[in-house]
Design an enzyme around this catalytic site. Sequence first.
Site, mmCIF file in Angstrom:
data_model
loop_
_atom_site.group_PDB
_atom_site.id
_atom_site.type_symbol
_atom_site.label_atom_id
_atom_site.label_comp_id
_atom_site.label_asym_id
_atom_site.label_seq_id
_atom_site.Cartn_x
_atom_site.Cartn_y
_atom_site.Cartn_z
ATOM 1 N N ARG A 165 44.761 33.517 39.670
ATOM 2 C CA ARG A 165 44.642 32.731 40.904
ATOM 3 C C ARG A 165 43.750 31.519 40.630
ATOM 4 O O ARG A 165 42.538 31.644 40.512
ATOM 5 C CB ARG A 165 44.060 33.567 42.045
ATOM 6 C CG ARG A 165 43.889 32.759 43.323
ATOM 7 C CD ARG A 165 43.777 33.592 44.588
ATOM 8 N NE ARG A 165 42.555 34.372 44.661
ATOM 9 C CZ ARG A 165 42.153 35.015 45.770
ATOM 10 N NH1 ARG A 165 42.906 34.971 46.861
ATOM 11 N NH2 ARG A 165 41.040 35.725 45.763
ATOM 12 N N ASP A 449 34.359 38.713 49.433
ATOM 13 C CA ASP A 449 34.535 37.462 48.703
ATOM 14 C C ASP A 449 34.289 36.302 49.665
ATOM 15 O O ASP A 449 33.756 36.499 50.757
ATOM 16 C CB ASP A 449 35.888 37.390 48.008
ATOM 17 C CG ASP A 449 37.074 37.311 48.967
ATOM 18 O OD1 ASP A 449 36.854 37.123 50.189
ATOM 19 O OD2 ASP A 449 38.217 37.434 48.493
#
Length: 534
Positions: A165, A449
Amino acid sequence: MGATSGVEITGPLHDRYDEILSEEALTLLADLHRRFEPRRRELLALRERRQEQISAGADLDFLPETRAIREDPSWTVAPPAPGITDRRVEITGPTDRKMTLNALNSGAKVWLADFEDANTPLWENMIGGQLNLRDALDRTIDFTSPEGKDYVLKDDAELATIVVRPRGWHLDEKHILVDGERVSGGIVDFALYLFHCARRQLDKGKGPYFYLPKVQGHLEARLWNDVFVHAQEAVGIPRGTVRATVLIETIPAAFEMEEILYELREHSAGLNAGRWDYLFSIIKTHRTRGRGFLLPERNAITMTAPFMRAYTELLVATCHRRGAHAIGGMAAFIPSRRDPEVNTTAFAKVRDDKSRESGDGFDGSWVAHPGLVPVAMEIFDGVLGDRPNQIDKRRDDVDVTAADLLAVGTAQGGITETGLRANVNVALQYLAAWIGGNGAVAIHNLMEDAATAEISRSQVWQWLHNDVVLDDGPKVTADLVDRIIEEELAKIRAAAGDAFDTELYTRAVELFRAVALADDYAEFLTIPAYEQMP
């Protein structure tokens, strides 16, 4: 390291960095920047114009100009690629050396190797992560913990497939300049991995695969597709070798799922329901639109809320109609070694979540910790059996309208002082860790996150600027939030004891106040936070 025309590296060159920042890799990077940077800037400006329209009262809707794409039944995406045909459990995490080994060895089918939300974009994290991925593919990676525990790779056949990612279109990389301009962080992460690891993956019978974050519409997907086409030709691999799964984690993208698949169709690996960033996007996009778009506190919002059901069911139906994978959301729980009762309750919630997803037709789902891989695997094994996926499960029963996706005000739950305190507490802990270089942080038995801090500070901003009165207390004001910041900071300090880092928390408080209390709303807190980093 040889000089590449027009390219300047402003970050320190540590041991082995020349292996990643080679002249050939930087040549590819510079080429991509010069070709595509003007379009990136245009699309970021388009985001701003669209937000201005929504803030002025315009509602999102399915695009009339792309109706023909949605109504054409003839097109599909490319068939699933080797190594990502079966994605029933995917684990996520940053690309530090220990996580690389743990994720690849976890038993999951896929590892989302994260340069984005579970990562802090320190220069050392970005280049060190690229080295770790290359070393993993070369099987030269190992790790010894401070306690003396050794980590090595299992046999190749047992390893998760790497899916990288990169950073979103909105983030820059300030340590690499081309012709005096910062390069897109996403282009940096993509280009360096493609250049160094594409052939390594092909030699293993797989390929260079990616997750694309924060995409807000099909024009942004088209830009990624054009980057893929040009980059594949530049490095000499067949067109269509690159595959990408797009995270539907912004509410504008939820209205363009079919178009996003269409733009990427020869490179598409499906869509993912990025639930936490999706909630952040809902708050951010409608932050000034009043009570019809006020969400209850984060922990009260479940995936059974009607507007979230509409989002996930539309995603599955869209993907399977076009032959693409639909990947479910994150189970963020971290198993406790000390509290079996916490585990029992949390595992039950994870099972319910994954049972709902697999029953709805999702082909796989995410977990944040290796301890959850067996739990999720058991649920999806029970539905899939020997089949690699359930793409053939059509959801022709799904009929989602724009009103269904926008029914945010129907969410059940309150806004309490406890919820306000939780937002402040978690955001401060996460921001202190992020500024210190760690983007995947264990807080209250959850792996958090950047989406965590984004939701937390955005809810505080929205409650403050919409004159919300707490269910059990006063109106949310800047003075109230300031008092709670000090009180929650004192709790964190007391719990941490000698481990409390005064400098990091001072900076975290300053950043939180800037993005939660200021009159002007910062689109992403990671942008001003990044500027504070060396």
